[in-house]
Design a protein around this motif. Structure first.
Motif, PDB file in Angstrom:
ATOM      1  N   ALA A  59       0.857  -1.182   0.000  1.00  0.00           N
ATOM      2  CA  ALA A  59       0.000   0.000   0.000  1.00  0.00           C
ATOM      3  C   ALA A  59       0.893   1.232   0.000  1.00  0.00           C
ATOM      4  O   ALA A  59       1.877   1.290   0.745  1.00  0.00           O
ATOM      5  N   THR A  60       0.559   2.205  -0.817  1.00  0.00           N
ATOM      6  CA  THR A  60       1.400   3.393  -0.968  1.00  0.00           C
ATOM      7  C   THR A  60       0.729   4.625  -0.370  1.00  0.00           C
ATOM      8  O   THR A  60      -0.460   4.622  -0.029  1.00  0.00           O
ATOM      9  N   ALA A  61       1.512   5.694  -0.292  1.00  0.00           N
ATOM     10  CA  ALA A  61       1.015   6.940   0.292  1.00  0.00           C
ATOM     11  C   ALA A  61      -0.173   7.505  -0.484  1.00  0.00           C
ATOM     12  O   ALA A  61      -1.030   8.183   0.082  1.00  0.00           O
ATOM     13  N   SER A  62      -0.242   7.212  -1.782  1.00  0.00           N
ATOM     14  CA  SER A  62      -1.341   7.726  -2.597  1.00  0.00           C
ATOM     15  C   SER A  62      -2.687   7.138  -2.186  1.00  0.00           C
ATOM     16  O   SER A  62      -3.738   7.661  -2.566  1.00  0.00           O
ATOM     17  N   GLN A  63      -2.684   6.057  -1.405  1.00  0.00           N
ATOM     18  CA  GLN A  63      -3.921   5.408  -0.974  1.00  0.00           C
ATOM     19  C   GLN A  63      -4.430   5.939   0.372  1.00  0.00           C
ATOM     20  O   GLN A  63      -5.457   5.485   0.866  1.00  0.00           O
ATOM     21  N   LEU A  64      -3.735   6.901   0.940  1.00  0.00           N
ATOM     22  CA  LEU A  64      -4.177   7.476   2.212  1.00  0.00           C
ATOM     23  C   LEU A  64      -5.489   8.234   2.036  1.00  0.00           C
ATOM     24  O   LEU A  64      -5.751   8.825   0.985  1.00  0.00           O
ATOM     25  N   GLN A  65      -6.291   8.228   3.076  1.00  0.00           N
ATOM     26  CA  GLN A  65      -7.529   8.990   3.089  1.00  0.00           C
ATOM     27  C   GLN A  65      -7.214  10.401   3.586  1.00  0.00           C
ATOM     28  O   GLN A  65      -6.970  10.609   4.771  1.00  0.00           O
ATOM     29  N   LEU A  66      -7.197  11.353   2.665  1.00  0.00           N
ATOM     30  CA  LEU A  66      -6.822  12.722   2.999  1.00  0.00           C
ATOM     31  C   LEU A  66      -8.059  13.570   3.273  1.00  0.00           C
ATOM     32  O   LEU A  66      -8.958  13.638   2.433  1.00  0.00           O
ATOM     33  N   PRO A  67      -8.121  14.222   4.432  1.00  0.00           N
ATOM     34  CA  PRO A  67      -9.237  15.145   4.692  1.00  0.00           C
ATOM     35  C   PRO A  67      -9.201  16.309   3.706  1.00  0.00           C
ATOM     36  O   PRO A  67      -8.164  16.598   3.114  1.00  0.00           O
ATOM     37  N   GLU A  68     -10.306  16.982   3.566  1.00  0.00           N
ATOM     38  CA  GLU A  68     -10.380  18.133   2.654  1.00  0.00           C
ATOM     39  C   GLU A  68      -9.385  19.201   3.090  1.00  0.00           C
ATOM     40  O   GLU A  68      -9.267  19.532   4.272  1.00  0.00           O
ATOM     41  N   GLY A  69      -8.642  19.711   2.121  1.00  0.00           N
ATOM     42  CA  GLY A  69      -7.686  20.764   2.393  1.00  0.00           C
ATOM     43  C   GLY A  69      -6.305  20.271   2.791  1.00  0.00           C
ATOM     44  O   GLY A  69      -5.405  21.082   3.001  1.00  0.00           O
ATOM     45  N   VAL A  70      -6.118  18.962   2.882  1.00  0.00           N
ATOM     46  CA  VAL A  70      -4.813  18.396   3.242  1.00  0.00           C
ATOM     47  C   VAL A  70      -4.130  17.882   1.980  1.00  0.00           C
ATOM     48  O   VAL A  70      -4.692  17.056   1.255  1.00  0.00           O
ATOM     49  N   GLU A  71      -2.937  18.381   1.717  1.00  0.00           N
ATOM     50  CA  GLU A  71      -2.175  17.999   0.521  1.00  0.00           C
ATOM     51  C   GLU A  71      -1.001  17.104   0.920  1.00  0.00           C
ATOM     52  O   GLU A  71      -0.249  17.427   1.842  1.00  0.00           O
ATOM     53  N   LEU A  72      -0.859  15.998   0.240  1.00  0.00           N
ATOM     54  CA  LEU A  72       0.237  15.066   0.521  1.00  0.00           C
ATOM     55  C   LEU A  72       1.519  15.556  -0.133  1.00  0.00           C
ATOM     56  O   LEU A  72       1.550  15.837  -1.334  1.00  0.00           O
TER      57      LEU A  72
END
Length: 209
Positions: free
Chosen positions: A151-164
């Protein structure tokens, strides 16, 4: 989560002064940023421990100073048990900040039911977001992770307004098969067995005692 911290100003700095401060149950801290003068502060150790329990990144300083600040860095004692110094950055809750956020694995990886072992590769990632919307952690769903998959970082569930900011291809977790219990020639080996001790000169080990 924003913790409210009672801070007092330090009248003196230096090694001797900070030692006295710590003996009194306080942690020295420096507040800086926004082009304003640095403030040398003392924060009760009990409140610092509360920050650690809550995994708080943002704090509301009250008492000697009234500021909203981001915990920039914590310095630990040589044993990694007690925080001995803190760096704090003044922030506006609407301004963008860059920081590391912990990753939480949720679910049961399918690969563990297939005989595999779930392993974590990274426990934190870097993100950019407004200071008032810093997530306590980011969720990684591993339910569909099968044996041999990652599993990679791109699969994280990001809240609105949070940029990886971490590379989306960075591997956060994977499921691998247990180490083989047979060597290349098919000879059975015991996993976790103590290695054989061979004494110098070919004699018995007791001869070298």
């Amino acid at each position: 989560m924003t913790d409210v911290i009672q801070a007092t100003k330090r009248d003196s700095t230096g090694t001797a002064a900070t030692r006295r401060l710590r003996r009194a149950g306080n942690v020295p801290a420096v507040l800086y940023g926004h082009g304003e003068a640095n403030e040398h502060l003392a924060i009760p150790q009990s409140q610092v421990k509360g920050l650690l329990r809550h995994h708080s990144k943002m704090i509301k300083l009250t008492g000697a100073v009234e500021e909203t600040a981001l915990v920039s860095e914590m310095q630990w004692d040589p044993l990694g048990i007690e925080v001995i110094h803190m760096d704090l950055i003044r922030v506006n809750l609407k301004e963008k900040v860059e920081l590391t956020v912990s990753v939480e694995l949720h679910g049961e990886a399918a690969g563990t039911r297939e005989g595999g072992i779930l392993l974590e590769n990274l426990r934190e990632v870097e993100v950019r977001c407004s200071a008032g919307a810093i997530p306590e952690s980011l969720i990684l769903d591993v339910n569909e992770l099968h044996l041999g998959e990652n599993a990679t970082a791109s699969q994280l569930q990001l809240p609105e307004g949070v940029e990886l900011l971490t590379d989306g291809d960075a591997v956060l977790a994977h499921v691998e098969a247990p180490r083989a219990q047979q060597d290349e020639e098919g000879t059975e080996v015991q996993v976790g067995a103590e290695p054989e001790v061979i004494s110098k000169g070919g004699g018995d080990a007791e001869d070298d005692a």
